[in-house]
Scaffold this motif. Structure first.
Motif, PDB file in Angstrom:
ATOM      1  N   VAL A  22     -49.778  29.304 -48.819  1.00  0.00           N
ATOM      2  CA  VAL A  22     -48.972  28.452 -47.930  1.00  0.00           C
ATOM      3  C   VAL A  22     -48.475  27.226 -48.694  1.00  0.00           C
ATOM      4  O   VAL A  22     -47.292  26.847 -48.602  1.00  0.00           O
ATOM      5  N   GLY A  23     -49.368  26.611 -49.480  1.00  0.00           N
ATOM      6  CA  GLY A  23     -48.968  25.451 -50.258  1.00  0.00           C
ATOM      7  C   GLY A  23     -47.898  25.793 -51.287  1.00  0.00           C
ATOM      8  O   GLY A  23     -46.942  25.027 -51.485  1.00  0.00           O
ATOM      9  N   SER A  24     -48.037  26.952 -51.940  1.00  0.00           N
ATOM     10  CA  SER A  24     -47.042  27.377 -52.942  1.00  0.00           C
ATOM     11  C   SER A  24     -45.670  27.571 -52.312  1.00  0.00           C
ATOM     12  O   SER A  24     -44.640  27.193 -52.882  1.00  0.00           O
ATOM     13  N   PHE A  25     -45.649  28.158 -51.109  1.00  0.00           N
ATOM     14  CA  PHE A  25     -44.375  28.361 -50.415  1.00  0.00           C
ATOM     15  C   PHE A  25     -43.698  27.024 -50.123  1.00  0.00           C
ATOM     16  O   PHE A  25     -42.501  26.839 -50.360  1.00  0.00           O
ATOM     17  N   LEU A  26     -44.490  26.059 -49.623  1.00  0.00           N
ATOM     18  CA  LEU A  26     -43.927  24.765 -49.252  1.00  0.00           C
ATOM     19  C   LEU A  26     -43.490  23.948 -50.473  1.00  0.00           C
ATOM     20  O   LEU A  26     -42.613  23.087 -50.370  1.00  0.00           O
TER      21      LEU A  26
ATOM     22  N   LEU B  96     -45.749  20.081 -39.114  1.00  0.00           N
ATOM     23  CA  LEU B  96     -44.547  19.957 -39.949  1.00  0.00           C
ATOM     24  C   LEU B  96     -43.275  20.236 -39.162  1.00  0.00           C
ATOM     25  O   LEU B  96     -42.221  19.665 -39.446  1.00  0.00           O
ATOM     26  N   SER B  97     -43.375  21.109 -38.157  1.00  0.00           N
ATOM     27  CA  SER B  97     -42.207  21.414 -37.332  1.00  0.00           C
ATOM     28  C   SER B  97     -41.723  20.196 -36.560  1.00  0.00           C
ATOM     29  O   SER B  97     -40.526  20.041 -36.291  1.00  0.00           O
ATOM     30  N   LEU B  98     -42.670  19.328 -36.200  1.00  0.00           N
ATOM     31  CA  LEU B  98     -42.321  18.123 -35.435  1.00  0.00           C
ATOM     32  C   LEU B  98     -42.016  16.927 -36.335  1.00  0.00           C
ATOM     33  O   LEU B  98     -41.529  15.895 -35.858  1.00  0.00           O
ATOM     34  N   ALA B  99     -42.303  17.068 -37.625  1.00  0.00           N
ATOM     35  CA  ALA B  99     -42.204  15.911 -38.528  1.00  0.00           C
ATOM     36  C   ALA B  99     -40.797  15.343 -38.615  1.00  0.00           C
ATOM     37  O   ALA B  99     -40.600  14.118 -38.621  1.00  0.00           O
ATOM     38  N   LEU B 100     -39.778  16.234 -38.687  1.00  0.00           N
ATOM     39  CA  LEU B 100     -38.405  15.738 -38.831  1.00  0.00           C
ATOM     40  C   LEU B 100     -37.933  15.009 -37.585  1.00  0.00           C
ATOM     41  O   LEU B 100     -37.057  14.127 -37.668  1.00  0.00           O
ATOM     42  N   ARG B 101     -38.469  15.378 -36.422  1.00  0.00           N
ATOM     43  CA  ARG B 101     -38.094  14.678 -35.186  1.00  0.00           C
ATOM     44  C   ARG B 101     -38.750  13.298 -35.122  1.00  0.00           C
ATOM     45  O   ARG B 101     -38.310  12.417 -34.382  1.00  0.00           O
ATOM     46  N   ASN B 102     -39.851  13.149 -35.828  1.00  0.00           N
ATOM     47  CA  ASN B 102     -40.592  11.881 -35.788  1.00  0.00           C
ATOM     48  C   ASN B 102     -40.725  11.328 -37.202  1.00  0.00           C
ATOM     49  O   ASN B 102     -41.810  10.986 -37.664  1.00  0.00           O
ATOM     50  N   SER B 103     -39.609  11.259 -37.908  1.00  0.00           N
ATOM     51  CA  SER B 103     -39.622  10.867 -39.320  1.00  0.00           C
ATOM     52  C   SER B 103     -40.142   9.445 -39.544  1.00  0.00           C
ATOM     53  O   SER B 103     -40.678   9.137 -40.605  1.00  0.00           O
ATOM     54  N   ASP B 104     -39.986   8.581 -38.524  1.00  0.00           N
ATOM     55  CA  ASP B 104     -40.432   7.197 -38.701  1.00  0.00           C
ATOM     56  C   ASP B 104     -41.953   7.067 -38.669  1.00  0.00           C
ATOM     57  O   ASP B 104     -42.512   6.082 -39.158  1.00  0.00           O
ATOM     58  N   THR B 105     -42.656   8.029 -38.077  1.00  0.00           N
ATOM     59  CA  THR B 105     -44.122   7.942 -37.981  1.00  0.00           C
ATOM     60  C   THR B 105     -44.838   8.975 -38.853  1.00  0.00           C
ATOM     61  O   THR B 105     -46.059   9.008 -38.880  1.00  0.00           O
ATOM     62  N   THR B 106     -44.071   9.817 -39.534  1.00  0.00           N
ATOM     63  CA  THR B 106     -44.673  10.870 -40.358  1.00  0.00           C
ATOM     64  C   THR B 106     -44.876  10.391 -41.791  1.00  0.00           C
ATOM     65  O   THR B 106     -43.957   9.791 -42.366  1.00  0.00           O
TER      66      THR B 106
ATOM     67  N   ARG C 144     -45.815  14.478 -46.014  1.00  0.00           N
ATOM     68  CA  ARG C 144     -45.639  15.517 -45.001  1.00  0.00           C
ATOM     69  C   ARG C 144     -44.160  15.677 -44.648  1.00  0.00           C
ATOM     70  O   ARG C 144     -43.699  16.781 -44.372  1.00  0.00           O
ATOM     71  N   LEU C 145     -43.426  14.578 -44.681  1.00  0.00           N
ATOM     72  CA  LEU C 145     -42.000  14.638 -44.381  1.00  0.00           C
ATOM     73  C   LEU C 145     -41.263  15.450 -45.462  1.00  0.00           C
ATOM     74  O   LEU C 145     -40.361  16.235 -45.158  1.00  0.00           O
ATOM     75  N   ARG C 146     -41.694  15.279 -46.710  1.00  0.00           N
ATOM     76  CA  ARG C 146     -41.097  16.052 -47.803  1.00  0.00           C
ATOM     77  C   ARG C 146     -41.358  17.551 -47.613  1.00  0.00           C
ATOM     78  O   ARG C 146     -40.452  18.373 -47.764  1.00  0.00           O
ATOM     79  N   LEU C 147     -42.580  17.905 -47.250  1.00  0.00           N
ATOM     80  CA  LEU C 147     -42.921  19.313 -47.035  1.00  0.00           C
ATOM     81  C   LEU C 147     -42.156  19.886 -45.849  1.00  0.00           C
ATOM     82  O   LEU C 147     -41.749  21.050 -45.855  1.00  0.00           O
ATOM     83  N   ALA C 148     -41.951  19.055 -44.823  1.00  0.00           N
ATOM     84  CA  ALA C 148     -41.196  19.505 -43.649  1.00  0.00           C
ATOM     85  C   ALA C 148     -39.753  19.828 -44.017  1.00  0.00           C
ATOM     86  O   ALA C 148     -39.174  20.806 -43.528  1.00  0.00           O
TER      87      ALA C 148
END
Length: 546
Positions: free
Chosen positions: A71-75, A153-163, A167-171
């Motif tokens: 999973v980490g390699s994919f991301l 990670l699916s929600l990270a882009l919607r909440n970029s200010d608090t992520t 994690r935002l990079r991986l999202a």
């Protein structure tokens, strides 16, 4: 103890390849060359047509670390080998020819199901072994710590200010990266041929797995598949009538509970040990397949369609045909149940062999070869009508096995842990039985064992001075201490004097009910089921005749 493996077998359903057809195959040029991570969600059209060939080995060979690493390699955008697929023009389903573990690891991440959640619970009919649950949670914890869950990670882009930035990079990577696909062109026969060719290269299919794949419609393979998962998981027997399916699943559950319950932890903490070790292990499939074949007197040439090449007692071996209606499978399973019930459980004929005495080594490790050898030994006693004679000397027989428990370790160390160790362990049992029947001393009994050709260079009497220990207690040392205490504290059968397995314990009337005995506590004693019924009744009948 080996690291528990992650069981992701439920995440891609199995299905039969269709027979060869004259319909044209799908042109690979019009098929997608990549698969987005969103294609693996439970509501995705792509995910809902994904299948594995029905003969695909269980998707349960990766450790928690390896799943998390994939999973980490994919991301991170690391190179992941392409997944190879084939599309059926008849059903429209897409079969995974190579890459089932890689794809299942990503599906497990998306579904948050590493063998212990919704899809897996349904697939295994809620029969999730403790080891499987531990492996699943270990995987989940590793992934949360390293890259985060899919939902996070699916929600990270919607909440970029608090992520967090990492994690935002991986999202963002998640939104852009995809799995590379390759396609096998041709009909079902070409797809099956490609499967075997590909899967025998990088990670060759184990010989037992290969036997079971090729014999997948024969009763021995069907019976073994049913036993290993207590009749749950993929139903290899689904083509049979419902009543036959029900009988297969009932027998599978009964035998599974008889030999694999309770679940075995990595460190032995209780005297309640399963007679066949851990049901969820790499060796268990091999052992169960060997058990089915031995009990039913099947030899490899019979299911490999080589029966005409070898003879038994002057006649060619009979060929083991595919099971078309399930009845041959049920006969196989009933034979295994009879054999298992002879050594475990509370059936009146059960000898109730104590697992710690017969099936576990001095270091507390379950030995599949010792289990199969005990089945073979009891079968031999039955054929010679010598079970009662064995019961006469059983206490001394078991005392010897306990005192020289390291003999088992020595045999397994020389021959290996499964099939090759069964004959020498069986030789040890038979020779020891004969020595005790003849009244030989312990020293002479050991010399008798060491004179047998399979044991000649295997057995060596050792003392505590021969052993080397570090400063701390190893896991094996801890298990050996527990095994020793389990054996020393085990209650003994009041009739034969051998140790009792509490799961096979019965309450015996000291003065028989037929002779006026009551159910008062002072008229009760603990005994093995066979001692309580066949052995005691046989002795009573002999006394009556006298």
């Amino acid at each position: 103890m080996p690291t528990p493996l992650v069981n992701m077998d439920a995440l891609i359903p199995r299905e039969d390849f269709e027979a060869a057809t004259t319909e044209p195959s799908t042109q690979s040029s019009i098929l997608s060359t990549t698969m987005k991570i969103t294609d693996l969600g439970p509501d995705s059209l792509m995910y809902n047509v994904l299948r594995k060939p029905d003969f695909q080995r269980e998707t349960a060979n990766w450790s928690p670390e390896k799943v998390a690493e994939l999973v980490g390699s994919f991301l991170e955008g690391d190179l992941i080998p392409s997944v190879i697929l084939w599309r059926s023009t008849i059903s429209g389903n897409i079969f995974v020819i190579d890459g089932a573990h890689r794809l299942s690891a990503l599906i497990a991440w998306v579904h948050d199901d590493y063998g212990d959640r919704h899809t897996s619970i349904r697939f295994f009919d809620s029969n999730i072994p403790q080891e499987q649950q531990k492996a699943a949670q270990a995987t989940r914890d590793l992934i949360r710590e390293s890259v985060g869950s899919y939902s996070e990670l699916s929600l990270a882009l919607r909440n970029s200010d608090t992520t967090p930035k990492e994690r935002l990079r991986l999202a963002r990577n998640l939104s852009a990266f995809a799995i590379n696909l390759q396609w096998v062109a041709g009909e079902a026969e070409k797809a099956e041929s490609s499967f075997f060719k590909i899967n025998q290269q990088a990670t060759p299919i184990d010989d037992t797995e290969l036997d079971m794949i090729k014999a997948r419609r024969k009763p021995n393979a069907l019976a073994a598949r049913a036993f290993i998962r207590a009749g749950t998981g993929h139903k290899y027997w689904s083509a049979f009538d419902e009543s036959v399916q029900s009988d297969i699943e009932k027998l599978a559950k009964e035998v599974y509970d008889l030999i694999f319950k309770p679940d075995l932890d990595s460190q032995i903490k209780t005297s309640d040990l399963p007679v066949a070790g851990r049901g969820y292990s790499a060796d268990s499939v091999k052992m169960v397949f060997e058990l089915v074949n031995f009990v039913n007197d099947f030899e490899p040439e019979m299911w490999r369609d080589e029966s005409s090449k070898r003879k038994r007692k002057g006649s060619p071996l009979r060929r083991l045909d595919d099971d078309m209606d399930g009845h041959a499978t049920i006969r196989c399973m009933r034979a295994v149940k009879r054999a298992a019930s002879r050594i475990a459980g509370k059936d009146p004929a059960s000898l109730g062999l104590h697992p710690a005495v017969y099936f576990y080594s001095a270091t507390g490790r379950f030995q599949p070869a010792a289990f199969l050898a005990a089945i073979a030994f009891i079968k031999d006693l039955e054929q010679r009508r010598a079970v009662a004679k064995f019961t006469d000397i059983r206490a001394g027989f078991e005392d010897f096995l306990i005192r020289y428990k390291y003999f088992l370790n020595q045999i397994v160390q020389k021959y290996g842990s499964l099939q090759r160790s069964v004959p020498p362990i069986l030789t040890m049992h038979k020779s020891l039985y004969q020595a005790l029947q003849e009244g030989l001393t312990e020293h002479d009994a050991i010399e008798r064992l060491k004179s047998q050709s399979p044991l000649r260079s295997s057995l060596k009497v050792t003392t505590e001075e021969d052993k080397r220990h570090g400063r701390n207690f190893s896991a094996e040392t801890k298990n050996s201490i527990v095994i020793k205490n389990i054996i020393e504290s085990a209650p003994k059968c009041a009739i034969c004097g051998a140790r009792l397995n509490l799961r096979s314990m019965t309450f015996d009337h000291i003065l028989r009910r037929e002779d006026g005995g009551t159910g008062a506590p002072d008229n009760a004693q603990l005994s093995h089921p066979y001692c309580n019924s066949g052995y005691k009744e046989g002795a009573h009948a002999a006394e009556t005749r006298l």
